[in-house]
Design a protein around this motif. Structure first.
Motif, short mmCIF file in Angstrom:
data_model
loop_
_atom_site.label_atom_id
_atom_site.label_comp_id
_atom_site.label_asym_id
_atom_site.label_seq_id
_atom_site.Cartn_x
_atom_site.Cartn_y
_atom_site.Cartn_z
N ILE A 1 41.68 44.17 39.58
CA ILE A 1 41.40 42.85 39.77
C ILE A 1 42.23 41.74 39.55
CG2 ILE A 1 38.78 43.23 39.88
CD1 ILE A 1 38.74 41.80 37.42
N ALA A 2 43.22 42.20 38.68
CA ALA A 2 44.12 41.18 38.32
C ALA A 2 45.45 41.57 38.22
CB ALA A 2 43.69 40.89 36.69
N TYR A 3 46.29 40.76 38.45
CA TYR A 3 47.89 40.55 38.38
C TYR A 3 48.17 40.92 37.05
CZ TYR A 3 47.44 38.99 43.08
OH TYR A 3 47.13 38.69 44.49
N LYS A 4 49.25 41.88 36.84
CA LYS A 4 49.60 42.08 35.37
C LYS A 4 50.89 41.64 35.05
CE LYS A 4 46.00 44.01 33.79
NZ LYS A 4 45.13 43.76 32.74
N LYS A 5 51.95 41.63 36.15
CA LYS A 5 53.27 41.22 35.85
C LYS A 5 53.50 39.74 35.74
CE LYS A 5 55.57 45.43 37.90
NZ LYS A 5 54.86 45.85 38.91
N TYR A 6 54.39 39.60 34.86
CA TYR A 6 54.67 38.09 34.73
C TYR A 6 55.29 37.34 35.76
CZ TYR A 6 57.70 33.96 33.15
OH TYR A 6 58.15 32.88 32.93
#
Ligand code: FAD
Length: 302
Positions: free
Chosen positions: A191-196
Protein backbone atom coordinates in the motif's frame (compact mmCIF):
# COMPACT_ATOMS: atom_id res chain seq x y z
CA UNK A 1 22.87 -1.91 9.84
CA UNK A 2 23.99 -0.57 13.23
CA UNK A 3 21.56 2.33 12.89
CA UNK A 4 18.69 -0.02 12.02
CA UNK A 5 19.45 -2.16 15.03
CA UNK A 6 19.46 0.91 17.27
CA UNK A 7 16.13 2.04 15.81
CA UNK A 8 14.59 -1.34 16.64
CA UNK A 9 15.51 -1.21 20.30
CA UNK A 10 14.65 2.46 20.78
CA UNK A 11 11.33 1.96 22.53
CA UNK A 12 13.27 0.12 25.23
CA UNK A 13 15.77 2.93 25.79
CA UNK A 14 15.70 4.61 29.19
CA UNK A 15 13.57 7.75 29.08
CA UNK A 16 16.40 9.97 30.31
CA UNK A 17 18.52 8.91 27.37
CA UNK A 18 15.80 9.57 24.82
CA UNK A 19 15.23 13.01 26.37
CA UNK A 20 18.81 14.05 25.51
CA UNK A 21 17.81 13.78 21.88
CA UNK A 22 14.17 14.77 22.22
CA UNK A 23 14.51 18.16 23.84
CA UNK A 24 15.51 19.59 20.48
CA UNK A 25 12.17 18.50 18.94
CA UNK A 26 9.75 19.20 21.76
CA UNK A 27 8.80 22.52 23.35
CA UNK A 28 8.65 20.91 26.80
CA UNK A 29 6.13 19.24 29.07
CA UNK A 30 3.88 22.19 29.92
CA UNK A 31 1.63 24.72 28.20
CA UNK A 32 4.04 27.46 29.38
CA UNK A 33 6.77 25.76 27.35
CA UNK A 34 4.53 25.73 24.27
CA UNK A 35 3.73 29.43 24.75
CA UNK A 36 7.39 30.37 25.17
CA UNK A 37 8.51 28.47 22.06
CA UNK A 38 5.55 29.74 20.01
CA UNK A 39 6.35 33.34 20.96
CA UNK A 40 10.00 32.84 20.02
CA UNK A 41 8.96 31.49 16.61
CA UNK A 42 6.32 34.21 16.08
CA UNK A 43 9.04 36.80 16.78
CA UNK A 44 10.95 35.34 13.80
CA UNK A 45 7.87 35.72 11.58
CA UNK A 46 6.98 32.02 11.84
CA UNK A 47 3.44 30.76 12.51
CA UNK A 48 2.96 27.69 14.67
CA UNK A 49 0.67 24.70 14.90
CA UNK A 50 0.57 23.39 18.44
CA UNK A 51 0.12 19.72 19.23
CA UNK A 52 -0.43 18.12 22.62
CA UNK A 53 1.51 14.88 22.59
CA UNK A 54 -0.39 11.64 23.14
CA UNK A 55 -1.94 9.02 20.84
CA UNK A 56 -3.33 5.48 20.74
CA UNK A 57 -5.06 5.68 24.11
CA UNK A 58 -6.31 2.52 25.80
CA UNK A 59 -9.20 3.96 27.78
CA UNK A 60 -11.92 6.47 26.84
CA UNK A 61 -11.41 8.40 30.09
CA UNK A 62 -8.07 9.46 28.59
CA UNK A 63 -9.96 10.80 25.56
CA UNK A 64 -12.10 13.03 27.78
CA UNK A 65 -8.96 14.32 29.56
CA UNK A 66 -7.24 15.01 26.26
CA UNK A 67 -10.25 16.95 25.01
CA UNK A 68 -10.32 19.13 28.13
CA UNK A 69 -6.59 19.81 27.70
CA UNK A 70 -7.12 20.95 24.11
CA UNK A 71 -10.07 23.18 25.06
CA UNK A 72 -7.92 24.83 27.74
CA UNK A 73 -5.01 25.15 25.35
CA UNK A 74 -7.17 26.96 22.78
CA UNK A 75 -8.44 29.48 25.37
CA UNK A 76 -4.90 30.10 26.63
CA UNK A 77 -3.31 30.50 23.21
CA UNK A 78 -6.06 32.93 22.23
CA UNK A 79 -5.39 35.02 25.36
CA UNK A 80 -1.66 34.98 24.67
CA UNK A 81 -2.23 36.34 21.15
CA UNK A 82 -0.15 33.66 19.48
CA UNK A 83 -0.12 33.45 15.70
CA UNK A 84 -0.94 29.79 15.38
CA UNK A 85 -3.43 26.99 15.08
CA UNK A 86 -3.63 23.42 16.42
CA UNK A 87 -2.87 19.90 15.29
CA UNK A 88 -4.39 16.80 16.84
CA UNK A 89 -4.33 13.03 16.44
CA UNK A 90 -7.75 11.32 16.41
CA UNK A 91 -6.45 8.21 18.20
CA UNK A 92 -5.84 10.46 21.24
CA UNK A 93 -9.62 10.83 21.40
CA UNK A 94 -10.43 7.15 21.04
CA UNK A 95 -10.74 6.74 17.25
CA UNK A 96 -9.75 3.08 17.51
CA UNK A 97 -11.99 2.41 20.52
CA UNK A 98 -15.24 4.22 19.69
CA UNK A 99 -15.38 6.27 16.49
CA UNK A 100 -18.46 8.24 17.53
CA UNK A 101 -17.01 9.22 20.90
CA UNK A 102 -13.83 10.43 19.22
CA UNK A 103 -15.87 12.35 16.63
CA UNK A 104 -17.83 14.14 19.36
CA UNK A 105 -14.66 15.11 21.25
CA UNK A 106 -12.93 16.41 18.14
CA UNK A 107 -16.10 18.23 17.05
CA UNK A 108 -16.10 20.10 20.37
CA UNK A 109 -12.47 21.08 19.88
CA UNK A 110 -13.10 22.31 16.32
CA UNK A 111 -16.16 24.26 17.55
CA UNK A 112 -14.00 25.95 20.21
CA UNK A 113 -11.32 26.86 17.67
CA UNK A 114 -13.99 28.07 15.24
CA UNK A 115 -15.44 30.33 17.94
CA UNK A 116 -12.13 32.24 17.77
CA UNK A 117 -11.98 32.00 13.97
CA UNK A 118 -9.12 29.51 14.36
CA UNK A 119 -8.32 26.16 12.79
CA UNK A 120 -7.69 22.51 13.69
CA UNK A 121 -5.46 20.30 11.57
CA UNK A 122 -6.29 16.59 11.87
CA UNK A 123 -2.98 14.74 11.63
CA UNK A 124 -2.95 11.57 9.55
CA UNK A 125 -1.96 8.44 11.48
CA UNK A 126 -1.17 4.95 10.24
CA UNK A 127 -3.14 3.14 7.51
CA UNK A 128 -5.81 1.46 9.72
CA UNK A 129 -6.92 5.05 10.48
CA UNK A 130 -6.89 6.50 6.95
CA UNK A 131 -10.53 5.86 5.96
CA UNK A 132 -11.81 6.88 9.37
CA UNK A 133 -9.79 10.10 9.37
CA UNK A 134 -11.02 11.04 5.90
CA UNK A 135 -14.60 10.39 7.01
CA UNK A 136 -14.00 12.48 10.13
CA UNK A 137 -12.73 15.35 7.98
CA UNK A 138 -15.78 15.13 5.68
CA UNK A 139 -18.18 15.33 8.62
CA UNK A 140 -16.34 18.18 10.32
CA UNK A 141 -15.91 20.19 7.15
CA UNK A 142 -19.66 20.00 6.48
CA UNK A 143 -20.24 21.85 9.75
CA UNK A 144 -17.06 23.98 9.98
CA UNK A 145 -16.05 24.61 6.34
CA UNK A 146 -13.13 26.95 7.15
CA UNK A 147 -11.90 25.63 10.47
CA UNK A 148 -10.67 22.13 9.82
CA UNK A 149 -8.10 20.47 7.60
CA UNK A 150 -6.55 17.06 7.07
CA UNK A 151 -3.10 15.63 6.40
CA UNK A 152 -2.21 13.39 3.45
CA UNK A 153 0.84 11.15 3.12
CA UNK A 154 2.60 10.97 -0.25
CA UNK A 155 3.96 7.47 0.52
CA UNK A 156 0.46 5.94 0.40
CA UNK A 157 -0.46 4.69 -3.07
CA UNK A 158 -4.08 5.72 -2.55
CA UNK A 159 -3.37 9.40 -1.83
CA UNK A 160 -3.91 10.99 -5.24
CA UNK A 161 -7.20 9.18 -5.65
CA UNK A 162 -8.29 10.26 -2.13
CA UNK A 163 -7.49 13.87 -3.02
CA UNK A 164 -9.46 13.57 -6.26
CA UNK A 165 -12.47 12.06 -4.46
CA UNK A 166 -12.48 14.85 -1.90
CA UNK A 167 -12.91 17.46 -4.62
CA UNK A 168 -16.66 16.92 -4.14
CA UNK A 169 -16.47 18.94 -0.91
CA UNK A 170 -14.07 21.57 -2.30
CA UNK A 171 -15.24 24.98 -3.47
CA UNK A 172 -13.64 28.34 -4.24
CA UNK A 173 -15.44 29.76 -1.23
CA UNK A 174 -14.40 26.96 1.12
CA UNK A 175 -11.30 25.30 -0.34
CA UNK A 176 -10.14 21.99 1.06
CA UNK A 177 -7.23 22.62 3.39
CA UNK A 178 -4.49 20.01 3.59
CA UNK A 179 -1.04 19.37 4.88
CA UNK A 180 0.94 17.20 2.50
CA UNK A 181 3.83 15.20 3.99
CA UNK A 182 5.78 12.06 3.10
CA UNK A 183 4.31 9.98 5.93
CA UNK A 184 6.06 8.77 9.05
CA UNK A 185 4.63 5.32 9.88
CA UNK A 186 6.03 1.98 8.73
CA UNK A 187 3.52 0.70 6.14
CA UNK A 188 3.46 -2.51 4.05
CA UNK A 189 4.88 -2.31 0.52
CA UNK A 190 1.50 -3.33 -0.98
CA UNK A 191 0.00 0.00 0.00
CA UNK A 192 2.98 2.34 0.31
CA UNK A 193 5.89 3.50 -1.83
CA UNK A 194 9.15 2.68 -0.14
CA UNK A 195 11.88 4.25 -2.24
CA UNK A 196 12.97 7.84 -1.65
CA UNK A 197 12.67 8.74 -5.37
CA UNK A 198 9.20 7.19 -5.66
CA UNK A 199 7.90 8.98 -2.59
CA UNK A 200 9.31 12.29 -3.79
CA UNK A 201 7.83 11.85 -7.26
CA UNK A 202 4.38 11.17 -5.79
CA UNK A 203 4.71 14.04 -3.32
CA UNK A 204 5.21 16.43 -6.23
CA UNK A 205 2.38 14.83 -8.24
CA UNK A 206 -0.02 15.19 -5.31
CA UNK A 207 1.17 18.75 -4.73
CA UNK A 208 0.66 19.66 -8.37
CA UNK A 209 -2.89 18.29 -8.26
CA UNK A 210 -3.68 20.31 -5.13
CA UNK A 211 -2.15 23.58 -6.29
CA UNK A 212 -3.64 23.56 -9.76
CA UNK A 213 -7.11 22.81 -8.35
CA UNK A 214 -7.12 25.62 -5.80
CA UNK A 215 -6.78 23.57 -2.60
CA UNK A 216 -4.90 25.20 0.29
CA UNK A 217 -1.69 23.26 0.98
CA UNK A 218 0.72 23.14 3.87
CA UNK A 219 3.85 21.79 2.18
CA UNK A 220 5.36 19.84 5.08
CA UNK A 221 8.90 18.73 4.36
CA UNK A 222 12.56 19.35 5.16
CA UNK A 223 13.66 17.79 1.89
CA UNK A 224 15.41 20.27 -0.41
CA UNK A 225 14.49 18.59 -3.75
CA UNK A 226 10.81 18.70 -2.78
CA UNK A 227 11.07 22.31 -1.68
CA UNK A 228 12.73 23.20 -5.01
CA UNK A 229 9.99 21.25 -6.83
CA UNK A 230 7.33 23.13 -4.85
CA UNK A 231 8.86 26.50 -5.81
CA UNK A 232 8.60 25.48 -9.48
CA UNK A 233 4.96 24.43 -9.13
CA UNK A 234 4.06 27.63 -7.28
CA UNK A 235 5.59 29.60 -10.14
CA UNK A 236 4.09 27.40 -12.88
CA UNK A 237 0.53 27.82 -11.57
CA UNK A 238 1.10 31.36 -10.30
CA UNK A 239 -0.22 30.26 -6.90
CA UNK A 240 -1.05 33.23 -4.66
CA UNK A 241 0.60 33.40 -1.23
CA UNK A 242 -2.71 32.87 0.55
CA UNK A 243 -3.12 29.40 -1.01
CA UNK A 244 -0.12 27.61 0.46
CA UNK A 245 2.47 27.63 3.22
CA UNK A 246 5.57 25.63 4.06
CA UNK A 247 5.63 23.61 7.26
CA UNK A 248 8.45 22.09 9.27
CA UNK A 249 8.88 20.29 12.56
CA UNK A 250 10.26 22.18 15.54
CA UNK A 251 14.00 21.67 15.81
CA UNK A 252 14.54 20.29 12.29
CA UNK A 253 16.63 22.04 9.58
CA UNK A 254 16.35 25.62 10.92
CA UNK A 255 18.74 26.94 8.24
CA UNK A 256 16.59 25.60 5.39
CA UNK A 257 13.56 27.02 7.16
CA UNK A 258 15.23 30.43 7.25
CA UNK A 259 16.01 30.33 3.54
CA UNK A 260 12.32 29.65 2.73
CA UNK A 261 11.18 32.56 4.88
CA UNK A 262 13.77 34.86 3.26
CA UNK A 263 12.19 34.09 -0.12
CA UNK A 264 8.93 35.52 1.24
CA UNK A 265 6.95 32.28 1.73
CA UNK A 266 4.76 31.66 4.77
CA UNK A 267 6.29 29.20 7.24
CA UNK A 268 4.53 27.30 10.00
CA UNK A 269 6.35 25.17 12.58
CA UNK A 270 4.80 22.17 14.31
CA UNK A 271 5.31 22.64 18.05
CA UNK A 272 4.62 19.49 20.08
CA UNK A 273 4.52 19.61 23.84
CA UNK A 274 3.28 17.50 26.72
CA UNK A 275 4.09 14.73 29.10
CA UNK A 276 3.66 12.03 26.45
CA UNK A 277 6.82 12.98 24.57
CA UNK A 278 8.34 9.49 24.68
CA UNK A 279 6.25 7.88 21.87
CA UNK A 280 6.64 10.91 19.65
CA UNK A 281 10.40 10.95 20.19
CA UNK A 282 11.01 7.29 19.54
CA UNK A 283 9.13 7.64 16.24
CA UNK A 284 11.33 10.56 15.23
CA UNK A 285 14.39 8.53 16.22
CA UNK A 286 13.25 5.54 14.18
CA UNK A 287 12.76 7.85 11.22
CA UNK A 288 16.24 9.20 11.50
CA UNK A 289 18.30 6.40 13.10
CA UNK A 290 21.57 8.25 12.54
CA UNK A 291 20.44 10.46 15.39
CA UNK A 292 20.13 7.39 17.59
CA UNK A 293 23.74 6.45 17.10
CA UNK A 294 24.68 10.06 17.89
CA UNK A 295 22.93 9.64 21.20
CA UNK A 296 24.84 6.49 21.96
CA UNK A 297 28.08 8.27 21.07
CA UNK A 298 27.12 11.23 23.24
CA UNK A 299 26.65 8.81 26.10
CA UNK A 300 30.07 7.24 25.78
CA UNK A 301 32.12 10.23 24.72
CA UNK A 302 31.00 12.71 27.35
P1 FAD B 1 13.13 13.20 4.48
O1 FAD B 1 13.63 12.66 3.19
O2 FAD B 1 12.74 12.25 5.55
O3 FAD B 1 14.18 14.19 5.10
C1 FAD B 1 14.81 15.18 4.31
C2 FAD B 1 15.93 15.77 5.11
O4 FAD B 1 15.37 16.49 6.22
C3 FAD B 1 16.89 14.75 5.77
O5 FAD B 1 17.92 14.39 4.92
C4 FAD B 1 17.37 15.51 6.98
O6 FAD B 1 18.38 16.42 6.59
C5 FAD B 1 16.17 16.31 7.37
N1 FAD B 1 15.38 15.66 8.40
C6 FAD B 1 14.17 15.04 8.24
N2 FAD B 1 13.71 14.58 9.41
C7 FAD B 1 14.64 14.90 10.35
C8 FAD B 1 14.75 14.71 11.76
N3 FAD B 1 13.80 14.10 12.46
N4 FAD B 1 15.84 15.19 12.37
C9 FAD B 1 16.80 15.84 11.69
N5 FAD B 1 16.76 16.05 10.37
C10 FAD B 1 15.72 15.59 9.70
N6 FAD B 1 3.67 12.38 9.14
C11 FAD B 1 2.53 11.68 9.20
O7 FAD B 1 2.50 10.49 8.88
N7 FAD B 1 1.37 12.29 9.61
C12 FAD B 1 1.31 13.61 9.94
O8 FAD B 1 0.24 14.12 10.29
C13 FAD B 1 2.51 14.37 9.87
N8 FAD B 1 2.54 15.69 10.17
C14 FAD B 1 3.68 16.41 9.93
C15 FAD B 1 3.68 17.79 10.14
C16 FAD B 1 4.76 18.56 9.76
C17 FAD B 1 4.71 20.05 9.92
C18 FAD B 1 5.91 17.92 9.20
C19 FAD B 1 7.07 18.73 8.74
C20 FAD B 1 5.95 16.55 9.09
C21 FAD B 1 4.86 15.78 9.45
N9 FAD B 1 4.87 14.39 9.34
C22 FAD B 1 3.70 13.69 9.46
C23 FAD B 1 6.16 13.68 9.14
C24 FAD B 1 6.47 13.46 7.69
O9 FAD B 1 5.57 12.53 7.16
C25 FAD B 1 7.92 12.96 7.49
O10 FAD B 1 8.06 11.75 8.13
C26 FAD B 1 8.98 13.92 7.97
O11 FAD B 1 8.63 15.23 7.72
C27 FAD B 1 10.32 13.63 7.25
O12 FAD B 1 10.15 13.76 5.87
P2 FAD B 1 10.82 14.91 4.98
O13 FAD B 1 9.79 15.35 3.99
O14 FAD B 1 11.38 15.97 5.81
O15 FAD B 1 11.90 14.17 4.10
Amino acid sequence: MFNKMIAGILPYFPKKLVWIFSKRYIAGETIEDAIRVSKELNAQGIKVTIDILGEFIKDLSEAERNKVEYLELIDTIQKENIDGNYSLKPTSFGLLIDKEVSYNHIREIVAKAASYGNFIRVDMEDSPCTDMEIELFRRLKAEFPDNVGLVFQAYLKRTLSDLQNLMDIHSDEHPNNYRLCKGIYVEPAEIAYKKYEEINQHFLEDLEFLLKNGNYVGIATHDKPIIEGAYKLIEKYNVPKDKYEFQMLYGVTPELRKSIIEKGHTMRVYVPFGKEWFGYSTRRLKENPKMASHIIKALFYR
